[in-house]
Design a protein around this motif. Structure first.
Motif, PDB file in Angstrom:
ATOM      1  N   VAL A   1       1.059  -1.246   0.347  1.00 47.72           N
ATOM      2  CA  VAL A   1       0.242  -0.193  -0.131  1.00 47.72           C
ATOM      3  C   VAL A   1       0.564   1.111  -0.197  1.00 47.72           C
ATOM      4  CG1 VAL A   1      -1.323  -0.746   1.147  1.00 47.72           C
ATOM      5  CG2 VAL A   1      -0.020  -0.148   2.636  1.00 47.72           C
ATOM      6  N   LEU A   2       0.252   2.020  -0.135  1.00 46.77           N
ATOM      7  CA  LEU A   2       0.980   3.677  -0.576  1.00 46.77           C
ATOM      8  C   LEU A   2       1.515   3.994   0.870  1.00 46.77           C
ATOM      9  CD1 LEU A   2      -0.695   5.782  -3.334  1.00 46.77           C
ATOM     10  CD2 LEU A   2       1.859   4.256  -3.285  1.00 46.77           C
ATOM     11  N   LEU A   3       2.641   4.492   1.333  1.00 47.99           N
ATOM     12  CA  LEU A   3       2.708   4.516   3.046  1.00 47.99           C
ATOM     13  C   LEU A   3       1.509   6.343   2.862  1.00 47.99           C
ATOM     14  CD1 LEU A   3       4.258   5.103   5.544  1.00 47.99           C
ATOM     15  CD2 LEU A   3       5.888   6.746   4.331  1.00 47.99           C
TER      16      LEU A   3
ATOM     17  N   ALA B   1      -1.480   4.881   4.348  1.00 43.27           N
ATOM     18  CA  ALA B   1      -1.497   4.490   5.213  1.00 43.27           C
ATOM     19  C   ALA B   1      -1.819   5.050   7.134  1.00 43.27           C
ATOM     20  CB  ALA B   1      -0.300   3.019   5.453  1.00 43.27           C
ATOM     21  N   VAL B   2      -0.581   5.757   5.890  1.00 44.65           N
ATOM     22  CA  VAL B   2      -0.810   6.954   7.360  1.00 44.65           C
ATOM     23  C   VAL B   2      -2.098   7.937   7.731  1.00 44.65           C
ATOM     24  CG1 VAL B   2      -0.287   9.723   7.909  1.00 44.65           C
ATOM     25  CG2 VAL B   2       0.908   7.826   7.042  1.00 44.65           C
TER      26      VAL B   2
ATOM     27  N   GLN C   1      -4.751   5.921   7.103  1.00 45.72           N
ATOM     28  CA  GLN C   1      -5.102   4.612   7.577  1.00 45.72           C
ATOM     29  C   GLN C   1      -4.996   4.689   9.059  1.00 45.72           C
ATOM     30  OE1 GLN C   1      -7.287   2.713   5.748  1.00 45.72           O
ATOM     31  NE2 GLN C   1      -7.814   0.959   6.858  1.00 45.72           N
ATOM     32  N   TRP C   2      -4.207   4.934   9.892  1.00 48.99           N
ATOM     33  CA  TRP C   2      -3.377   5.084  10.835  1.00 48.99           C
ATOM     34  C   TRP C   2      -4.321   6.602  11.890  1.00 48.99           C
ATOM     35  CZ3 TRP C   2       1.730   3.609   8.920  1.00 48.99           C
ATOM     36  CH2 TRP C   2       1.916   4.507   8.939  1.00 48.99           C
ATOM     37  N   GLY C   3      -4.141   7.214  11.149  1.00 50.71           N
ATOM     38  CA  GLY C   3      -4.858   8.702  11.800  1.00 50.71           C
ATOM     39  C   GLY C   3      -6.819   7.944  12.121  1.00 50.71           C
ATOM     40  N   ASN C   4      -6.890   7.623  11.295  1.00 53.15           N
ATOM     41  CA  ASN C   4      -8.327   7.023  11.650  1.00 53.15           C
ATOM     42  C   ASN C   4      -8.349   6.296  12.793  1.00 53.15           C
ATOM     43  OD1 ASN C   4     -10.418   8.925   9.732  1.00 53.15           O
ATOM     44  ND2 ASN C   4      -9.242   7.307   7.723  1.00 53.15           N
ATOM     45  N   VAL C   5      -7.681   5.307  12.377  1.00 44.30           N
ATOM     46  CA  VAL C   5      -7.891   3.406  13.823  1.00 44.30           C
ATOM     47  C   VAL C   5      -6.953   4.993  15.397  1.00 44.30           C
ATOM     48  CG1 VAL C   5      -5.851   1.975  15.419  1.00 44.30           C
ATOM     49  CG2 VAL C   5      -6.962   1.761  11.909  1.00 44.30           C
ATOM     50  N   ALA C   6      -6.751   5.526  15.331  1.00 50.28           N
ATOM     51  CA  ALA C   6      -5.598   6.469  16.418  1.00 50.28           C
ATOM     52  C   ALA C   6      -7.725   7.435  16.904  1.00 50.28           C
ATOM     53  CB  ALA C   6      -5.096   7.067  16.419  1.00 50.28           C
TER      54      ALA C   6
ATOM     55  N   LEU D   1      -8.174   1.902   2.534  1.00 52.35           N
ATOM     56  CA  LEU D   1      -7.707   0.274   1.621  1.00 52.35           C
ATOM     57  C   LEU D   1      -8.226  -0.660   1.515  1.00 52.35           C
ATOM     58  CD1 LEU D   1      -4.580   0.833   4.441  1.00 52.35           C
ATOM     59  CD2 LEU D   1      -4.435   1.074   2.128  1.00 52.35           C
TER      60      LEU D   1
ATOM     61  N   VAL E   1       0.827  11.854  12.309  1.00 47.88           N
ATOM     62  CA  VAL E   1      -0.099  12.121  12.814  1.00 47.88           C
ATOM     63  C   VAL E   1      -0.207  12.569  14.781  1.00 47.88           C
ATOM     64  CG1 VAL E   1      -1.467   9.905  11.274  1.00 47.88           C
ATOM     65  CG2 VAL E   1      -0.728   9.410  13.509  1.00 47.88           C
TER      66      VAL E   1
ATOM     67  N   LEU F   1      -3.732  14.196  18.556  1.00 47.76           N
ATOM     68  CA  LEU F   1      -3.250  13.976  16.702  1.00 47.76           C
ATOM     69  C   LEU F   1      -3.704  14.535  16.140  1.00 47.76           C
ATOM     70  CD1 LEU F   1      -4.031  11.203  15.393  1.00 47.76           C
ATOM     71  CD2 LEU F   1      -5.879  10.583  16.495  1.00 47.76           C
ATOM     72  N   ILE F   2      -3.262  14.316  14.484  1.00 48.12           N
ATOM     73  CA  ILE F   2      -3.770  14.924  13.630  1.00 48.12           C
ATOM     74  C   ILE F   2      -5.067  13.384  12.973  1.00 48.12           C
ATOM     75  CG2 ILE F   2      -3.638  16.004  11.823  1.00 48.12           C
ATOM     76  CD1 ILE F   2      -1.166  16.349  14.151  1.00 48.12           C
ATOM     77  N   ARG F   3      -5.862  13.370  13.639  1.00 43.03           N
ATOM     78  CA  ARG F   3      -6.942  12.570  12.857  1.00 43.03           C
ATOM     79  C   ARG F   3      -7.147  12.127  10.861  1.00 43.03           C
ATOM     80  NH1 ARG F   3     -10.772  10.840  10.329  1.00 43.03           N
ATOM     81  NH2 ARG F   3     -11.802  12.964  10.641  1.00 43.03           N
TER      82      ARG F   3
ATOM     83  N   SER G   1       8.439   5.236  -0.658  1.00 40.45           N
ATOM     84  CA  SER G   1       6.532   5.093  -0.740  1.00 40.45           C
ATOM     85  C   SER G   1       5.972   4.257  -1.012  1.00 40.45           C
ATOM     86  CB  SER G   1       6.410   6.031  -1.909  1.00 40.45           C
ATOM     87  OG  SER G   1       6.555   5.302  -2.703  1.00 40.45           O
TER      88      SER G   1
ATOM     89  N   VAL H   1       4.925   0.708   1.534  1.00 39.29           N
ATOM     90  CA  VAL H   1       5.049  -0.862   2.354  1.00 39.29           C
ATOM     91  C   VAL H   1       4.504  -1.466   2.051  1.00 39.29           C
ATOM     92  CG1 VAL H   1       5.430   1.506   3.760  1.00 39.29           C
ATOM     93  CG2 VAL H   1       3.251   0.860   3.714  1.00 39.29           C
TER      94      VAL H   1
ATOM     95  N   TRP I   1      -0.417   0.586  12.646  1.00 38.00           N
ATOM     96  CA  TRP I   1      -1.428   0.910  13.181  1.00 38.00           C
ATOM     97  C   TRP I   1      -1.906   0.216  14.671  1.00 38.00           C
ATOM     98  CZ3 TRP I   1      -3.343   0.182   7.915  1.00 38.00           C
ATOM     99  CH2 TRP I   1      -3.921  -0.525   7.800  1.00 38.00           C
TER     100      TRP I   1
ATOM    101  N   VAL J   1      -2.280   5.474  21.849  1.00 35.59           N
ATOM    102  CA  VAL J   1      -2.957   6.190  21.842  1.00 35.59           C
ATOM    103  C   VAL J   1      -3.847   5.469  23.277  1.00 35.59           C
ATOM    104  CG1 VAL J   1      -5.397   7.523  21.411  1.00 35.59           C
ATOM    105  CG2 VAL J   1      -3.316   7.023  19.413  1.00 35.59           C
TER     106      VAL J   1
END
Lengths: 311, 311
Positions: A196-198, A201-202, A204-209, A231, B22, B154-156, B194, B196, B205, B212
């Protein structure tokens, strides 16, 4: 100690949209039942399976319930203990609702109860993961951990296994609809790209957090804003008829968030109360009916207990 | 309303190991100072910059402080307001501690204060991001948001911008060491792949969600277990002398977790108290000295206020 027990274990919603492989929660219904008895004989016997349309193996080395119970018995040093298992499937197989997990967890909770609770429910998770490996080809924990522990669960790490119980708003409900189309978990996993594109992924982990923060803060808006998946959903949704229409219907009817349960085809919405959840399942079923697809629906609070003894 | 103001804005630790792009938090020191005055003239003038070794432009269209102040003035409909800026750099440039962010935030907080706080600190974030774009080629928020809002942030989501203040254990301290080697942010970003593996993103994540959760639960063990980064650190650590030795030293001395601050070369440890943080910076400095690298060190609580008025 008793010789026989009847146990219910709950269905579960894995991923919770953004938390692929790390988040899941349990519901009060549907779920599976296991009746287990200690016998004079040697080894595990599966005497009966109902509700599976003949899909599940009676061979104890191939059935996920008996296989994980066997792992447990090996672990506690009683590999030859005589055990009789009846499995009563009360939920659809291949629905994305953790069907194999509910059966396995019911079996493990039953044997652990019969033997005096040698392990905690959390300690049973690795044994249940062995069952998932047999059922899905991959020992994931995002169904079995919430099924065993109840509530919302984070699997922070798989190696070593690190499982965290998360809080959630007391009144939160789930509206679940299972469109009766076939999506085998193995195939659904194989459709997903391995890279996946980094930058995605960023996102996605913003949303998970954000989702985890929303659960701690009991902030429904934040929970809803965080329930997006760029994703996995774009691929998996292809297998679900009218997925994006179903989302629009659910969101218009007041859903906090909406998405695919596990690998689908079941979809779910989180809501602030039972009424909204009931309204949503009704409208979703109606739409599926209008495109000639039968469906089952379930409305439930988030399950707070995990498996329970029925008898 | 006053015509002149002196403001301090704090350094920040972006990413916090697992939360690339994030997560970030602010510290009480180091930081930058801006003295700003409203003038009778037209437009922004930078009258003085100190502590920058001549590295920063006095041209107001190229300096990140004046450029973001200009964005703010355009936004509030006073594009030609006369403003004089003195920038006093009190922290190293290119250190990975949010140096450009501290300057920009000080400038924005100063102009907003002078004009009667037309916007909240949180509302200033997008203007500060314009400054970051100028400084780093990329408008990230994981330094400017904590610098403006204090604490853990956190920057969601970036589009739309969605920023959440996170709680943290009251006594948490940061031990920061800046080894005086050169790692420009732009280059450090370009080193990162770019694409992963999805399975690595899942690991990441899980850790972001764990960190968090640990902050909400004030669970130092969980915070520490979650502070691992398998995606970015393996690449960025190459530019930091003896990075893994520094980690071992910090962890042995009682760090909760350890990692690279932003894009480096600064490293930081989170600790449960000031004593442990002081011990760690001493040992890290000692080791760097032994391999002939000079370093600066800072110990601070997590900053709880964001920018403050000094005068």
């Amino acid at each position: 100690m008793r010789n026989s027990i009847k146990v219910f274990a709950p269905a579960t919603v894995a991923n919770v949209v953004c938390g692929y492989d790390v988040l899941g929660f349990a519901v009060n219904q549907p779920g599976d039942e296991v009746i287990m008895s200690l016998t004079e004989g040697k080894g595990i016997n599966i005497s009966k399976i109902t509700g599976d349309d003949g899909k599940l193996p009676l061979n104890p080395t191939k059935n996920t319930v008996s296989a994980s119970v066997q792992h447990y018995l090996n672990h506690i040093g009683k590999p030859d203990l005589g055990v009789d298992i009846e499995l009563h499937k009360k939920m659809p197989i291949g629905s994305g609702l953790g069907s194999s997990s509910a059966s396995t967890v019911a079996g493990l909770f039953a044997i652990n109860s019969l033997l005096g609770n040698l392990l905690t429910n959390k300690e049973l998770v690795p044994f249940a993961m062995k069952g998932e490996e047999l059922a899905c080809g991959y020992g994931h924990a995002d169904n079995v951990a919430p099924a065993l522990m109840g509530g919302f669960v984070l699997i922070r790490s798989y190696q070593p296994l690190d499982i965290i119980s998360l809080p959630f708003p007391e009144d939160m409900h789930a509206a679940i609809v299972y469109p009766e189309v076939d999506v085998p978990t193995k195939d659904a996993r194989q459709m997903i790209r391995s890279k996946v594109l980094l930058k995605d992924a960023v996102t996605q982990w913003g949303n998970v957090a954000g989702l985890v923060s929303g659960l701690f803060m009991k902030d429904y808006d934040l929970i809803g804003r965080s329930m997006t998946d760029i994703l996995v959903e774009p691929t998996r949704s292809i297998l679900i008829p009218d997925f994006y229409k179903l989302r629009t219907i659910a969101m218009k009817a007041g859903a906090v968030g909406f998405g695919i349960s596990g690998s689908g085809p079941s979809v779910f919405a989180l809501t602030k109360d039972a009424d909204t959840a009931n309204k949503i399942t009704e409208k979703l079923k109606q739409h599926l009916q209008s495109i000639s697809i039968n469906s089952l629906s379930f409305v439930s609070e988030v399950n707070k207990k995990g498996p329970i003894i029925l008898d």
